[in-house]
Motif scaffolding. Structure first.
Motif, PDB file in Angstrom:
ATOM      1  N   HIS A   1      10.614  -6.127  49.092  1.00 27.24           N
ATOM      2  CA  HIS A   1       9.748  -6.201  47.921  1.00 27.24           C
ATOM      3  C   HIS A   1      10.278  -5.223  46.872  1.00 27.24           C
ATOM      4  O   HIS A   1      10.737  -4.135  47.225  1.00 27.24           O
ATOM      5  CB  HIS A   1       8.321  -5.819  48.317  1.00 27.24           C
ATOM      6  CG  HIS A   1       7.340  -5.956  47.208  1.00 27.24           C
ATOM      7  ND1 HIS A   1       6.795  -7.165  46.844  1.00 27.24           N
ATOM      8  CD2 HIS A   1       6.812  -5.046  46.375  1.00 27.24           C
ATOM      9  CE1 HIS A   1       5.970  -6.983  45.833  1.00 27.24           C
ATOM     10  NE2 HIS A   1       5.958  -5.705  45.527  1.00 27.24           N
ATOM     11  N   VAL A   2      10.213  -5.597  45.611  1.00 24.80           N
ATOM     12  CA  VAL A   2      10.666  -4.733  44.526  1.00 24.80           C
ATOM     13  C   VAL A   2       9.440  -4.286  43.732  1.00 24.80           C
ATOM     14  O   VAL A   2       8.612  -5.104  43.346  1.00 24.80           O
ATOM     15  CB  VAL A   2      11.660  -5.468  43.596  1.00 24.80           C
ATOM     16  CG1 VAL A   2      12.061  -4.576  42.434  1.00 24.80           C
ATOM     17  CG2 VAL A   2      12.882  -5.932  44.371  1.00 24.80           C
ATOM     18  N   HIS A   3       9.349  -2.972  43.516  1.00 25.56           N
ATOM     19  CA  HIS A   3       8.256  -2.420  42.715  1.00 25.56           C
ATOM     20  C   HIS A   3       8.852  -1.659  41.537  1.00 25.56           C
ATOM     21  O   HIS A   3       9.646  -0.728  41.732  1.00 25.56           O
ATOM     22  CB  HIS A   3       7.395  -1.467  43.547  1.00 25.56           C
ATOM     23  CG  HIS A   3       6.338  -0.796  42.736  1.00 25.56           C
ATOM     24  ND1 HIS A   3       5.141  -1.413  42.424  1.00 25.56           N
ATOM     25  CD2 HIS A   3       6.303   0.418  42.141  1.00 25.56           C
ATOM     26  CE1 HIS A   3       4.417  -0.593  41.680  1.00 25.56           C
ATOM     27  NE2 HIS A   3       5.104   0.521  41.491  1.00 25.56           N
ATOM     28  N   PHE A   4       8.486  -2.053  40.319  1.00 26.16           N
ATOM     29  CA  PHE A   4       8.931  -1.349  39.121  1.00 26.16           C
ATOM     30  C   PHE A   4       7.940  -0.229  38.839  1.00 26.16           C
ATOM     31  O   PHE A   4       6.733  -0.451  38.789  1.00 26.16           O
ATOM     32  CB  PHE A   4       9.029  -2.311  37.935  1.00 26.16           C
ATOM     33  CG  PHE A   4      10.185  -3.253  38.073  1.00 26.16           C
ATOM     34  CD1 PHE A   4      11.409  -2.960  37.501  1.00 26.16           C
ATOM     35  CD2 PHE A   4      10.059  -4.419  38.809  1.00 26.16           C
ATOM     36  CE1 PHE A   4      12.495  -3.816  37.650  1.00 26.16           C
ATOM     37  CE2 PHE A   4      11.126  -5.282  38.966  1.00 26.16           C
ATOM     38  CZ  PHE A   4      12.344  -4.980  38.397  1.00 26.16           C
ATOM     39  N   LEU A   5       8.455   0.974  38.706  1.00 24.55           N
ATOM     40  CA  LEU A   5       7.608   2.150  38.530  1.00 24.55           C
ATOM     41  C   LEU A   5       7.030   2.227  37.120  1.00 24.55           C
ATOM     42  O   LEU A   5       7.737   2.007  36.133  1.00 24.55           O
ATOM     43  CB  LEU A   5       8.415   3.417  38.817  1.00 24.55           C
ATOM     44  CG  LEU A   5       8.900   3.577  40.259  1.00 24.55           C
ATOM     45  CD1 LEU A   5       9.931   4.692  40.352  1.00 24.55           C
ATOM     46  CD2 LEU A   5       7.731   3.846  41.183  1.00 24.55           C
ATOM     47  N   SER A   6       5.763   2.603  37.050  1.00 25.76           N
ATOM     48  CA  SER A   6       5.124   2.860  35.765  1.00 25.76           C
ATOM     49  C   SER A   6       5.508   4.274  35.335  1.00 25.76           C
ATOM     50  O   SER A   6       5.987   5.072  36.141  1.00 25.76           O
ATOM     51  CB  SER A   6       3.603   2.745  35.906  1.00 25.76           C
ATOM     52  OG  SER A   6       3.120   3.795  36.730  1.00 25.76           O
ATOM     53  N   GLN A   7       5.271   4.601  34.081  1.00 21.88           N
ATOM     54  CA  GLN A   7       5.604   5.945  33.606  1.00 21.88           C
ATOM     55  C   GLN A   7       4.860   7.039  34.370  1.00 21.88           C
ATOM     56  O   GLN A   7       5.464   8.031  34.756  1.00 21.88           O
ATOM     57  CB  GLN A   7       5.367   6.068  32.087  1.00 21.88           C
ATOM     58  CG  GLN A   7       5.919   7.357  31.508  1.00 21.88           C
ATOM     59  CD  GLN A   7       7.401   7.570  31.805  1.00 21.88           C
ATOM     60  OE1 GLN A   7       8.229   6.714  31.509  1.00 21.88           O
ATOM     61  NE2 GLN A   7       7.761   8.692  32.407  1.00 21.88           N
ATOM     62  N   PRO A   8       3.552   6.887  34.645  1.00 17.44           N
ATOM     63  CA  PRO A   8       2.888   7.926  35.441  1.00 17.44           C
ATOM     64  C   PRO A   8       3.489   8.053  36.851  1.00 17.44           C
ATOM     65  O   PRO A   8       3.623   9.162  37.374  1.00 17.44           O
ATOM     66  CB  PRO A   8       1.427   7.455  35.510  1.00 17.44           C
ATOM     67  CG  PRO A   8       1.258   6.608  34.301  1.00 17.44           C
ATOM     68  CD  PRO A   8       2.588   5.923  34.091  1.00 17.44           C
ATOM     69  N   GLN A   9       3.878   6.939  37.465  1.00 12.06           N
ATOM     70  CA  GLN A   9       4.507   7.003  38.788  1.00 12.06           C
ATOM     71  C   GLN A   9       5.849   7.729  38.723  1.00 12.06           C
ATOM     72  O   GLN A   9       6.184   8.508  39.614  1.00 12.06           O
ATOM     73  CB  GLN A   9       4.685   5.599  39.367  1.00 12.06           C
ATOM     74  CG  GLN A   9       3.373   4.945  39.739  1.00 12.06           C
ATOM     75  CD  GLN A   9       3.503   3.469  40.063  1.00 12.06           C
ATOM     76  OE1 GLN A   9       4.477   2.807  39.714  1.00 12.06           O
ATOM     77  NE2 GLN A   9       2.497   2.945  40.746  1.00 12.06           N
ATOM     78  N   ILE A  10       6.598   7.509  37.659  1.00  9.91           N
ATOM     79  CA  ILE A  10       7.883   8.203  37.480  1.00  9.91           C
ATOM     80  C   ILE A  10       7.642   9.708  37.345  1.00  9.91           C
ATOM     81  O   ILE A  10       8.334  10.515  37.952  1.00  9.91           O
ATOM     82  CB  ILE A  10       8.646   7.655  36.253  1.00  9.91           C
ATOM     83  CG1 ILE A  10       9.098   6.218  36.513  1.00  9.91           C
ATOM     84  CG2 ILE A  10       9.845   8.534  35.913  1.00  9.91           C
ATOM     85  CD1 ILE A  10       9.617   5.489  35.271  1.00  9.91           C
ATOM     86  N   THR A  11       6.646  10.074  36.555  1.00  9.03           N
ATOM     87  CA  THR A  11       6.321  11.496  36.356  1.00  9.03           C
ATOM     88  C   THR A  11       5.952  12.155  37.685  1.00  9.03           C
ATOM     89  O   THR A  11       6.443  13.247  37.998  1.00  9.03           O
ATOM     90  CB  THR A  11       5.156  11.637  35.348  1.00  9.03           C
ATOM     91  OG1 THR A  11       5.560  11.049  34.109  1.00  9.03           O
ATOM     92  CG2 THR A  11       4.779  13.084  35.137  1.00  9.03           C
ATOM     93  N   ILE A  12       5.113  11.492  38.464  1.00 12.39           N
ATOM     94  CA  ILE A  12       4.710  12.041  39.764  1.00 12.39           C
ATOM     95  C   ILE A  12       5.915  12.124  40.697  1.00 12.39           C
ATOM     96  O   ILE A  12       6.123  13.139  41.367  1.00 12.39           O
ATOM     97  CB  ILE A  12       3.590  11.187  40.398  1.00 12.39           C
ATOM     98  CG1 ILE A  12       2.330  11.245  39.533  1.00 12.39           C
ATOM     99  CG2 ILE A  12       3.294  11.662  41.820  1.00 12.39           C
ATOM    100  CD1 ILE A  12       1.283  10.198  39.887  1.00 12.39           C
ATOM    101  N   LEU A  13       6.736  11.086  40.725  1.00  7.20           N
ATOM    102  CA  LEU A  13       7.913  11.073  41.592  1.00  7.20           C
ATOM    103  C   LEU A  13       8.888  12.188  41.216  1.00  7.20           C
ATOM    104  O   LEU A  13       9.406  12.887  42.089  1.00  7.20           O
ATOM    105  CB  LEU A  13       8.602   9.705  41.530  1.00  7.20           C
ATOM    106  CG  LEU A  13       9.740   9.465  42.512  1.00  7.20           C
ATOM    107  CD1 LEU A  13       9.292   9.665  43.952  1.00  7.20           C
ATOM    108  CD2 LEU A  13      10.299   8.061  42.333  1.00  7.20           C
ATOM    109  N   GLU A  14       9.117  12.381  39.917  1.00  7.21           N
ATOM    110  CA  GLU A  14       9.975  13.493  39.465  1.00  7.21           C
ATOM    111  C   GLU A  14       9.458  14.831  39.978  1.00  7.21           C
ATOM    112  O   GLU A  14      10.221  15.670  40.447  1.00  7.21           O
ATOM    113  CB  GLU A  14      10.020  13.556  37.930  1.00  7.21           C
ATOM    114  CG  GLU A  14      10.999  12.638  37.294  1.00  7.21           C
ATOM    115  CD  GLU A  14      11.032  12.846  35.775  1.00  7.21           C
ATOM    116  OE1 GLU A  14       9.970  13.071  35.151  1.00  7.21           O
ATOM    117  OE2 GLU A  14      12.134  12.781  35.225  1.00  7.21           O
TER     118      GLU A  14
END
Length: 186
Positions: free
Chosen positions: A135-148
């Motif tokens: 499955h492919v999930h494209f990250l939202s901007q808030p998800q990118i911020t949390i992941l960083e």
């Protein structure tokens, strides 16, 4: 994601061409599958747990429309969910014959970044449940911020509680949008 580090060049391999050896290189994360039977039908959810208290990503399905395009849904379609639990050979009843509706499994995750044809950058997670089931999930901007933040503070840990060093794999070809990505869901 300016802080993403690319320490080595990793060749991009299409999901359908990944070998078992390729997948073994990716970190494993817990995934929660849940089915709820209601009067109106079956409701299903698949949640990738990158960090128990900070980043749990509900995975969604896509739906093919009659005009040939597709759209992303806000939930995991029941038929795709049932096909997944069958493919993973997950038990559907317990030893007492009662229906099981919750499963905790492990899935390999590949961190991919690329560009849309509009030249805008995207970040995605490719969740590999088993060979040819992903499955492919494209990250939202808030998800990118949390992941960083999790990466920077070494709080992104795999199923063995070992910190994960993220090396983003670069997809070489630009895509129009998420619908163009081959086999977006199962």
């Amino acid at each position: 994601m300016q802080n993403a580090q690319e320490t080595k060049v990793v060749p991009f391999v299409e999901l359908k061409n990944l070998t078992k050896e390729d997948v073994k290189k990716y970190p494993l994360f817990p995934v929660k599958l849940r089915r709820t039977v209601t009067k109106s039908g079956i409701q299903t959810s698949v949640t990738l747990k990158l960090n128990e208290s900070n980043l749990q990503i509900p995975l969604v399905s896509s739906e093919r429309l009659s005009n040939g395009s597709s759209r992303q849904l806000r939930y995991f379609q029941p038929d795709i969910f049932i096909a997944l639990i069958l493919e993973l050979d997950l038990p559907q009843v317990d030893e007492n014959g009662k229906d099981l509706n919750d499963w905790n499994i492990k899935a390999a995750v590949r961190f991919v970044k690329g560009k849309y044809k509009s030249d805008k950058e995207y970040f995605s997670l490719e969740i590999v449940f088993k060979q040819y089931k992903y499955h492919v999930h494209f990250l939202s901007q808030p998800q990118i911020t949390i992941l960083e933040h999790l990466i920077k503070n070494k709080k992104l840990v795999d199923v063995t509680n070992k910190p994960v060093k993220v090396d983003w794999i670069v997809r070489p070809d630009a895509i129009d949008d998420i619908e163009e990505l081959e086999d977006f869901s199962f």
